[in-house]
Design an enzyme around this catalytic site. Structure first.
Site, mmCIF file in Angstrom:
data_model
loop_
_atom_site.group_PDB
_atom_site.id
_atom_site.type_symbol
_atom_site.label_atom_id
_atom_site.label_comp_id
_atom_site.label_asym_id
_atom_site.label_seq_id
_atom_site.Cartn_x
_atom_site.Cartn_y
_atom_site.Cartn_z
ATOM 1 N N LYS A 1 -12.917 -6.542 -5.117
ATOM 2 C CA LYS A 1 -13.654 -5.293 -5.265
ATOM 3 C C LYS A 1 -12.871 -4.269 -6.078
ATOM 4 O O LYS A 1 -13.445 -3.439 -6.765
ATOM 5 C CB LYS A 1 -13.933 -4.752 -3.852
ATOM 6 C CG LYS A 1 -14.722 -3.484 -3.778
ATOM 7 C CD LYS A 1 -14.925 -3.090 -2.333
ATOM 8 C CE LYS A 1 -13.726 -2.348 -1.771
ATOM 9 N NZ LYS A 1 -13.891 -0.909 -1.626
ATOM 10 N N LYS B 1 -8.010 -13.654 -7.982
ATOM 11 C CA LYS B 1 -9.077 -13.646 -6.988
ATOM 12 C C LYS B 1 -10.168 -12.651 -7.350
ATOM 13 O O LYS B 1 -9.862 -11.576 -7.864
ATOM 14 C CB LYS B 1 -8.441 -13.184 -5.661
ATOM 15 C CG LYS B 1 -8.727 -14.046 -4.513
ATOM 16 C CD LYS B 1 -7.952 -13.740 -3.259
ATOM 17 C CE LYS B 1 -8.078 -12.349 -2.694
ATOM 18 N NZ LYS B 1 -7.626 -12.263 -1.300
ATOM 19 N N LYS C 1 0.817 -1.215 0.000
ATOM 20 C CA LYS C 1 0.000 0.000 0.000
ATOM 21 C C LYS C 1 0.846 1.259 0.000
ATOM 22 O O LYS C 1 0.481 2.254 -0.628
ATOM 23 C CB LYS C 1 -0.967 0.006 1.189
ATOM 24 C CG LYS C 1 -2.077 -1.028 1.066
ATOM 25 C CD LYS C 1 -3.212 -0.730 2.019
ATOM 26 C CE LYS C 1 -4.325 -1.759 1.888
ATOM 27 N NZ LYS C 1 -5.362 -1.564 2.926
#
Ligand code: TRP
Length: 337
Positions: free
Chosen positions: A203, A200, A116
């Site tokens: 979102k 995977k 991140k």
């Protein structure tokens, strides 16, 4: 509510306001399996949600939506404690104490932090809260002295840090925390993107056609599944060389409870088109009652706030005991009464 002798389950998730089929099969549905046998605490971690740039009004909305979705998915408030992290005093307090025991280098080496914080290159602001994220998560877990902490594979490193911090606290002060064991369900169906079945379902997938959301309308579900990528050949069979069909088989199996073998037999000789239609109907059948329950409660703020309050009261009661003990051991003077 569960009786006091039952083992305690604690898990949390961020208030995304949206859940997809991968979240449902991989997490939420698994949590419902504890309701009758465990004392359950399920937290919505709004304090973790502010570790990356966000919009306050959207965060608040997402907390209500996430709570309503959980209830709609079967986490019945009569059987578990659903709470917001920021409503319970103790999470950040314990995080501070644990942070003072946590080597800085260990936080800098966490993979989620590295991934991140790499977004700083794109101009995304990276605050120290992101570095501290895993310590707050350790506090979420240890504050409840839970017996079971079900999490996905992606949280392995965080739970390992939690174990290290529990051991360190116990060794530095005295035996206080249960060292949580890792509980990663092996059998949970791993649902992939419909558009790229090697990845995977997520979102944040740039190709949203590959993601099936629990609140997608039936016709959207049908459309997305119809457009799912398939593989060469025409056989409906689970196989490493057929990731698209394998993913659809997993989705239908998880939606219906029928085994992969049973489905392969049932669709032997079928065309991909007919198989996809059946997959879509199985998902629509699964989601329709969830969507109906969601519709009935999602606008009822009073009801949702009542659930939050009951959950927070129960969570606070348990958390307070641990926090007082920890504060005393850490050498803080007891608050004058
Ligand atoms: N980091 C977890 C996730 O992204 C969410 C989380 C925060 C959590 N605190 C927790 C999960 C405590 C389990 C227990 O999914």
């Amino acid at each position: 509510m569960s009786s006091a002798e039952q083992p305690v389950v604690l898990t949390c998730a961020q208030p995304t306001g949206q859940l997809h089929l991968g979240n449902y099969f991989g997490a939420v549905r698994n949590w419902t399996s504890f309701l009758d046998s465990h004392e359950c605490y399920f937290g919505i971690v709004d304090q973790h949600a502010i570790t990356m740039p966000y919009v306050p009004a959207e965060l608040r909305q997402s907390c209500y939506k996430t709570l309503a979705l959980y209830i709609a998915c079967g986490l019945e408030p009569e059987k578990c404690n659903l709470f917001l992290q920021s409503h319970v005093i103790g999470h950040t307090e314990l995080a501070w104490i644990l942070g003072c025991l946590c080597p800085l280098g260990q936080l800098e080496r966490m993979t989620q932090y590295k991934d991140k914080s790499a977004r700083a290159d794109e101009g995304v602001f990276i605050g120290s809260g992101l570095l501290y994220y895993p310590v707050l998560m350790a506090a979420d877990i240890l504050l409840y002295n839970a017996d079971v902490v079900p999490v996905g594979e992606d949280q392995r490193q965080h739970v390992e840090l939690t174990r290290d911090l529990a051991i360190k606290f116990n060794a530095t002060y005295s035996d206080t925390f249960k060292v949580p064991s890792l509980n990663i369900p092996k059998h949970a169906a791993r649902i992939k993107s419909l558009q790229d079945p090697t990845r995977k379902m997520s979102k944040s997938d740039p190709n949203q056609g590959g993601v099936l959301y629990l609140l997608d309308e039936p016709n959207i579900i049908r459309k997305k599944i119809k457009s799912a990528v398939t593989d060469s050949g025409s056989e409906v069979r689970a196989d490493d060389e057929k990731p698209g069909i394998t993913n659809l088989l997993h989705i239908m199996s998880a939606s219906t409870g029928r085994s992969i073998e049973e489905l392969e037999a049932a669709f032997a000789g079928s065309q991909y088109g007919a198989f996809k239609e059946a997959v879509a109907e199985s998902v629509v059948d699964l989601l329709t009652p969830i969507q109906e329950r969601y519709k009935a409660i999602s606008e009822d703020k009073k009801y949702l706030e009542g659930v939050m309050k009951a959950g927070a009261d129960a969570a606070q009661k348990r958390a307070y005991k641990v926090l007082s003990k920890v504060s005393r051991k850490a050498g803080f003077v007891e608050r004058p009464r």
